[in-house]
Design a protein around this motif. Structure first.
Motif, PDB file in Angstrom:
ATOM      1  N   CYS A   1     -55.040 -17.279  23.781  1.00  7.28           N
ATOM      2  CA  CYS A   1     -54.616 -16.152  22.883  1.00  7.28           C
ATOM      3  C   CYS A   1     -54.603 -16.629  21.370  1.00  7.28           C
ATOM      4  O   CYS A   1     -53.961 -17.762  21.008  1.00  7.28           O
ATOM      5  CB  CYS A   1     -53.205 -15.658  23.350  1.00  7.28           C
ATOM      6  N   ALA A   2     -54.900 -16.010  20.698  1.00  3.80           N
ATOM      7  CA  ALA A   2     -54.979 -16.063  18.962  1.00  3.80           C
ATOM      8  C   ALA A   2     -54.140 -14.925  18.591  1.00  3.80           C
ATOM      9  O   ALA A   2     -53.807 -13.761  19.220  1.00  3.80           O
ATOM     10  CB  ALA A   2     -56.439 -15.926  18.553  1.00  3.80           C
ATOM     11  N   TRP A   3     -53.606 -15.205  17.417  1.00 10.73           N
ATOM     12  CA  TRP A   3     -52.699 -14.468  16.873  1.00 10.73           C
ATOM     13  C   TRP A   3     -53.439 -13.737  15.395  1.00 10.73           C
ATOM     14  O   TRP A   3     -53.831 -14.568  14.673  1.00 10.73           O
ATOM     15  CB  TRP A   3     -51.325 -14.645  16.423  1.00 10.73           C
ATOM     16  N   ILE A   4     -53.587 -12.515  14.944  1.00 10.99           N
ATOM     17  CA  ILE A   4     -54.211 -12.297  14.070  1.00 10.99           C
ATOM     18  C   ILE A   4     -53.255 -11.076  13.047  1.00 10.99           C
ATOM     19  O   ILE A   4     -52.683 -10.162  13.405  1.00 10.99           O
ATOM     20  CB  ILE A   4     -55.354 -11.134  14.399  1.00 10.99           C
ATOM     21  N   SER A   5     -53.366 -11.593  11.653  1.00 10.56           N
ATOM     22  CA  SER A   5     -52.582 -10.766  10.639  1.00 10.56           C
ATOM     23  C   SER A   5     -53.286  -9.505  10.672  1.00 10.56           C
ATOM     24  O   SER A   5     -54.365  -9.423  10.291  1.00 10.56           O
ATOM     25  CB  SER A   5     -52.626 -11.797   9.408  1.00 10.56           C
ATOM     26  N   HIS A   6     -52.536  -8.319  10.622  1.00 12.99           N
ATOM     27  CA  HIS A   6     -53.071  -7.016  10.772  1.00 12.99           C
ATOM     28  C   HIS A   6     -53.341  -6.639   9.284  1.00 12.99           C
ATOM     29  O   HIS A   6     -54.295  -5.985   8.880  1.00 12.99           O
ATOM     30  CB  HIS A   6     -51.993  -6.127  10.893  1.00 12.99           C
ATOM     31  N   SER A   7     -52.542  -7.233   8.409  1.00 15.30           N
ATOM     32  CA  SER A   7     -52.708  -6.937   6.816  1.00 15.30           C
ATOM     33  C   SER A   7     -53.973  -7.510   6.323  1.00 15.30           C
ATOM     34  O   SER A   7     -54.306  -7.091   5.091  1.00 15.30           O
ATOM     35  CB  SER A   7     -51.532  -7.543   5.903  1.00 15.30           C
ATOM     36  N   HIS A   8     -54.541  -8.516   6.734  1.00 10.02           N
ATOM     37  CA  HIS A   8     -55.761  -9.114   6.218  1.00 10.02           C
ATOM     38  C   HIS A   8     -57.129  -8.673   6.750  1.00 10.02           C
ATOM     39  O   HIS A   8     -58.149  -9.279   6.343  1.00 10.02           O
ATOM     40  CB  HIS A   8     -55.711 -10.713   6.286  1.00 10.02           C
ATOM     41  N   ILE A   9     -57.122  -7.917   7.601  1.00 10.38           N
ATOM     42  CA  ILE A   9     -58.511  -7.234   8.213  1.00 10.38           C
ATOM     43  C   ILE A   9     -59.083  -6.402   7.458  1.00 10.38           C
ATOM     44  O   ILE A   9     -58.549  -5.567   6.878  1.00 10.38           O
ATOM     45  CB  ILE A   9     -58.115  -6.615   9.697  1.00 10.38           C
ATOM     46  N   SER A  10     -60.268  -6.829   7.244  1.00 11.60           N
ATOM     47  CA  SER A  10     -61.248  -5.801   6.369  1.00 11.60           C
ATOM     48  C   SER A  10     -62.153  -5.270   7.360  1.00 11.60           C
ATOM     49  O   SER A  10     -62.474  -4.039   7.162  1.00 11.60           O
ATOM     50  CB  SER A  10     -62.224  -6.841   5.530  1.00 11.60           C
TER      51      SER A  10
END
Length: 168
Positions: A96-105
């Motif tokens: 599992c990885a965790w992704i920052s929603h604010s930085h997705i392009s």
């Protein structure tokens, strides 16, 4: 390799990393560079939640209370700085990885159930997760953000009115 690390508004993603001689490591992607940390992604997320007064479990419970999401729940680490993250698989899974929603392009479907995720700073990573699953996680995180922000704004309006009433 770092031993301690707190997620910040500049954190893009926390990826599981396999490093020789290290049991449980992460690669943390930030706007200005990457770091290796001697802790699993789940541990780093939990530590950061605790830094802001909760825990990963507490944040997951909060997500459930706000919008009913229980499976692969997105979480807010700190709403004031916009730190919303989502897991790519079950957080119990070592992949599992965790992704920052604010930085997705952007996202792009890749062969073999993989997704190319590009961040606002131009950094791109391939995740071993289907494009549909990533799109679903992005949408669920957006829904959670909206509902939590609505609650926070309503709370602020009520308290503002109470204070104004008290002093009039």
């Amino acid at each position: 390799m770092l031993r301690n690390y707190e997620l910040s508004p500049y954190t893009l993603a926390i990826l599981p990393a396999e490093l020789e001689g290290v049991n449980g490591a992460s690669e943390v992607l930030e706007e200005e560079g990457n770091h290796y940390v001697r802790a699993t992604p789940k541990t780093l997320v939990d530590r950061s939640c605790r830094y802001f007064g909760s825990s990963l479990k507490g944040r997951q419970d909060g997500t459930k209370d706000v919008c009913g999401i229980t499976h692969k729940a997105p979480i807010v680490i700190d709403p004031t700085s916009g730190m919303y993250f989502f897991p790519t698989t079950s957080p119990q899974n070592s992949d599992c990885a965790w992704i920052s929603h604010s930085h997705i392009s952007s996202t792009k479907k890749m062969p073999d159930q993989r997704t190319l995720l590009t961040f606002t700073n131009g950094t791109a990573i391939q995740l071993p997760v289907s494009h549909g699953s990533i799109l679903n996680q992005i949408q669920r995180t957006a829904q959670f953000r909206f509902q939590l922000n609505e609650r926070l704004q309503a709370y602020q309006r009520v308290n503002h009115d109470r204070v104004a009433e008290h002093f009039s």
